[in-house]
Design a protein around this motif. Structure first.
Motif, mmCIF file in Angstrom:
data_model
loop_
_atom_site.group_PDB
_atom_site.id
_atom_site.type_symbol
_atom_site.label_atom_id
_atom_site.label_comp_id
_atom_site.label_asym_id
_atom_site.label_seq_id
_atom_site.Cartn_x
_atom_site.Cartn_y
_atom_site.Cartn_z
ATOM 1 N N GLY A 177 1.089 -1.209 0.253
ATOM 2 C CA GLY A 177 -0.041 0.260 -0.152
ATOM 3 C C GLY A 177 0.905 1.070 -0.102
ATOM 4 N N ALA A 178 0.692 2.137 0.836
ATOM 5 C CA ALA A 178 0.970 3.718 0.275
ATOM 6 C C ALA A 178 1.753 3.732 -0.695
ATOM 7 C CB ALA A 178 2.600 3.725 1.700
ATOM 8 N N ASP A 204 0.781 0.004 -10.634
ATOM 9 C CA ASP A 204 -0.328 1.005 -10.097
ATOM 10 C C ASP A 204 -1.145 2.012 -11.077
ATOM 11 O OD1 ASP A 204 0.489 2.162 -7.231
ATOM 12 O OD2 ASP A 204 2.470 1.796 -8.336
ATOM 13 N N ASP A 258 -3.216 0.859 -4.128
ATOM 14 C CA ASP A 258 -3.196 1.696 -3.582
ATOM 15 C C ASP A 258 -2.801 1.259 -1.868
ATOM 16 O OD1 ASP A 258 -3.479 2.961 -6.181
ATOM 17 O OD2 ASP A 258 -5.570 3.900 -4.270
ATOM 18 N N THR A 259 -3.683 0.843 -0.887
ATOM 19 C CA THR A 259 -3.382 0.149 0.470
ATOM 20 C C THR A 259 -3.563 -1.348 0.175
ATOM 21 O OG1 THR A 259 -5.250 2.048 0.519
ATOM 22 C CG2 THR A 259 -4.823 0.784 2.836
ATOM 23 N N ASP A 268 -1.363 -2.931 3.342
ATOM 24 C CA ASP A 268 -1.162 -2.162 4.055
ATOM 25 C C ASP A 268 0.110 -2.186 5.344
ATOM 26 O OD1 ASP A 268 -1.131 0.760 5.207
ATOM 27 O OD2 ASP A 268 -2.559 0.391 7.117
ATOM 28 N N TYR A 293 2.978 -1.061 4.609
ATOM 29 C CA TYR A 293 3.957 -0.094 4.921
ATOM 30 C C TYR A 293 3.833 0.489 6.477
ATOM 31 C CZ TYR A 293 6.616 4.584 3.798
ATOM 32 O OH TYR A 293 7.277 4.911 3.829
ATOM 33 N N HIS A 294 2.701 0.435 6.509
ATOM 34 C CA HIS A 294 2.005 1.217 8.326
ATOM 35 C C HIS A 294 2.282 -0.099 9.543
ATOM 36 C CE1 HIS A 294 0.583 4.378 5.573
ATOM 37 N NE2 HIS A 294 1.138 4.791 6.175
ATOM 38 N N GLN A 297 -8.603 -4.227 8.335
ATOM 39 C CA GLN A 297 -6.713 -4.993 8.125
ATOM 40 C C GLN A 297 -6.345 -5.356 9.244
ATOM 41 O OE1 GLN A 297 -4.965 -4.826 5.706
ATOM 42 N NE2 GLN A 297 -6.002 -2.634 4.210
#
Ligand code: FCB
Length: 476
Positions: A33-34, A46, A62-63, A66, A68-69, A454
């Motif tokens: 994501g991110a 993308d 896109d997400t 997730d 990345y987080h 998530q």
């Protein structure tokens, strides 16, 4: 999942060699994501996923999961599995957004944090430099059919190795260049979605060249002890019958599916029959002196991604107009498409409609034992998608996936007993993720992801795999 049964493998179980590498695999675009954060610019995936009609349900990365987080949480999941290794990919557009020039520190920092967390958990990072996410800027300049993209890749490889080489000892240049070249440029079901047969052959050559140039760049930037590898999705081919025509169909698919990479990378040559079969498409004049020698830079192991075998037969007479045969669209099998047909293998299927057949993996490993003596092998992907659902207690029961993994690990064990030098096995995948043109509709994870929240939920197969790793093999 914290209580693991560490009893030794019983007499009837299957023990793997000491030091066998147990892992899981993911890829950047499928989980991170991110997509627009910290200087990352669009990759071809993308652009492709944002193009209406290209990905099921209009899904994009896109997400994704997730990751990345949620990287710390995901490394904690890996630690609970007890894996020795984790195979992930570096997103080129996160690190070098336009495909040239200096690296973006924030992009590199993400992979520094990831690899630090892995090392702190005692997990060996295995970094793949390219899992299909070419910076869109490089595609706009011509993409993989353009020679300069291979040079750009080598520069990027050197940048990443310079930044992470103090903590990553195991590197892979490319994941499945066959898919990237032929699904991306010949039949167009993957990014960048082109349907240009000659471009696909050019792309394949430039992947081989980029692999060789990238290997040299990695060696220059890394300590001598570092491992450099390549991952191929070699097709485990079976003829429908032993007829000369069916065997010739296998030869054709083997040329454009397998030997197009194996011959340059391991022998520094192009398959002669491939050049002949594709003469109507290209004269291969884009291959320059020295390219094939560069492609054959020695590597430390070959990664194999295996899901299913492929049964091939000679094409029958072509149906006439009005025969009611739907147009299957452009073929990825450049130069072979008129001569072959694919026959569904019998037996149970996964949610991808891929046949479950572990013998194909055994056959492939024995072929490599015979054809590439001295080349260690790692199974860098193997796994299955099923329609997993959380039950009211929040548990995910996935007995079919356990059966699939058990059967394939048993096939790996049998291949090792037969003399194949297999050093490790990575389940695809750690997490449910963005399955390319299928979007989020196919779940391959050992860990279920609820994409609305998530929330991660280890499936039964995660507990099963943790137990296998703790035992060092399969229970009876
Ligand atoms: C492989 C890809 C991987 C995943 C699996 C199911 O071809 O390398 O990213 O999509 O298939």
């Amino acid at each position: 999942m914290t209580t693991l049964d560490s009893s030794p493998v019983t007499a009837t179980g299957l023990a793997f060699p000491a030091g066998f590498r147990w892992g899981t695999a993911t890829a950047a675009y499928q989980i991170e994501g991110a997509a627009a954060l910290h200087g990352r610019t669009p990759s071809i995936w993308d652009t492709f996923s944002h193009t209406p009609g290209k990905v099921l349900g209009g899904d994009t990365g896109d997400t994704a999961a997730d990751h990345y987080h949620r990287m710390a949480e995901d490394v904690a999941l890996l630690a609970r599995l007890g894996v020795s290794d984790y195979r992930f990919s570096v997103a080129w557009p996160r690190v070098q957004p336009t495909g040239r020039g200096p690296a973006v520190q924030q992009g590199l920092d993400f992979y520094r944090r990831l690899t630090d967390a892995l090392l702190a958990a005692g997990i060996r990072p295995v970094a793949t430099l390219y899992h299909w996410d070419l910076p869109q800027d490089l595609e706009d300049l011509g993409g993989w059919p353009r020679r300069e993209t291979a040079e750009r890749f080598a520069e990027y490889a050197g940048l990443v190795a310079g930044a992470l080489g103090d903590r990553v000892a195991s590197w892979t240049t490319f994941n499945e260049p066959w898919c990237a070249a032929f699904l991306g440029y010949a039949c167009g079901v993957h990014a960048p979605g082109r349907t240009e047969p000659e471009s696909a052959l050019r792309a394949a050559h430039h992947f081989n060249l980029a692999h060789g140039l990238g290997t040299a760049a990695l060696r220059a930037a890394l300590p001598r002890s570092a491992e450099v590898s390549l991952t191929l999705n070699l097709h485990a081919l079976r003829p429908l019958t032993r007829s000369a025509a069916d065997l010739d169909a296998v030869r054709r698919i083997d040329a454009v599916g397998n030997r197009i990479f194996l011959d340059p990378v391991f022998h520094g040559r192009l398959p002669e029959d491939l050049v002949h079969d594709t003469a109507g498409v290209t004269d291969w004049s884009f291959v320059r002196d020295g390219d094939l020698a560069a492609a054959a830079a020695p590597i430390d192991w070959l990664g194999i991604n295996y899901y299913s075998p492929t049964v091939v037969a000679a094409a029958g007479p072509r149906p006439g107009p009005g025969a009611g045969v739907p147009d299957a669209g452009p073929s990825p099998w450049v130069g072979a498409e008129e001569h072959v047909r694919f026959v569904p293998a019998p037996g149970p299927r996964t949610a991808m409609d891929w046949p479950v057949d572990a013998d194909g993996l055994h056959e492939l490993l024995l072929r490599l034992r015979d054809e590439l003596p001295g080349v260690p092998l790692l199974i860098t992907e193997n796994g299955a998608a099923y329609a997993d659902r959380a039950d009211p207690e929040g548990l995910v029961h996935d007995p079919e996936r356990i059966g699939y993994l058990h059967g394939h690990l048993a096939a790996v064990h049998r291949a090792i007993a037969d003399g194949a030098d297999v050093r490790g096995y990575f389940v695809w995948s750690l997490l449910d993720n963005f399955e390319w043109a299928y979007g989020y509709s196919k779940r391959f994870g050992l860990v279920h992801v609820d994409f609305a929240t998530q929330r991660r939920t280890p499936k039964d197969s995660a507990r099963w795999y943790a137990d296998v790793i703790a035992r060092g093999g399969l229970p009876a």
